[in-house]
Scaffold this active site. Structure first.
Site, PDB file in Angstrom:
ATOM      1  N   MET A  76       0.803  -1.225   0.000  1.00 29.72           N
ATOM      2  CA  MET A  76       0.000   0.000   0.000  1.00 29.72           C
ATOM      3  C   MET A  76       0.835   1.274   0.000  1.00 29.72           C
ATOM      4  SD  MET A  76      -3.031  -0.932  -0.369  1.00 29.72           S
ATOM      5  CE  MET A  76      -3.831   0.642  -0.176  1.00 29.72           C
ATOM      6  N   TYR A  77       2.156   1.162   0.072  1.00 32.87           N
ATOM      7  CA  TYR A  77       2.995   2.369   0.045  1.00 32.87           C
ATOM      8  C   TYR A  77       3.058   2.874  -1.381  1.00 32.87           C
ATOM      9  CZ  TYR A  77       4.745   1.080   4.713  1.00 32.87           C
ATOM     10  OH  TYR A  77       4.879   0.775   6.032  1.00 32.87           O
ATOM     11  N   ALA A  78       3.138   4.084  -1.675  1.00 32.36           N
ATOM     12  CA  ALA A  78       3.307   5.230  -0.782  1.00 32.36           C
ATOM     13  C   ALA A  78       1.974   5.601  -0.116  1.00 32.36           C
ATOM     14  CB  ALA A  78       3.834   6.422  -1.584  1.00 32.36           C
TER      15      ALA A  78
END
Length: 107
Positions: A76-78
């Protein structure tokens, strides 16, 4: 250690980061494995949103110089998640890893 007692967590963390050259980082087993990781893990959730690829490479290199061998990333980054930044954190780590000894780094 008075500094750490009299300031908020952010200032204490900033102080620690700026003075890593003066501190010997302890390494611990990762869970029940024989893999040894630094007590401090480098977070990457802003890469691709607030940090450029060059910033990420500089931060990774600095962390490794200071004894940090443990990198945190997630699908799920950024943060905050956006379609245009999805996967950039992993891309930045991957492009940096091409120039490094992968056996010394735990992702």
């Amino acid at each position: 250690m008075t500094y750490f007692k009299n300031n908020n967590n952010y200032n204490s963390l900033l102080y620690l980061i700026l003075h890593l050259g003066e501190i010997k980082l302890k390494k611990n087993n990762l869970g029940n494995s024989k893999i040894m990781v630094s007590e401090i893990c480098l977070g990457t959730m802003t890469w691709g949103q607030q940090n450029t690829e060059n910033d990420a490479h500089n931060q990774l290199s600095y962390a490794m110089e200071k004894g940090i061998n443990f990198i945190d990333t997630a699908e799920m980054y950024a943060i905050p998640p956006k379609e245009e930044t999805y996967g950039l954190t992993e891309k930045y780590i991957g492009s940096w890893l091409k120039k490094e000894d992968r056996s010394k780094i735990i992702v």
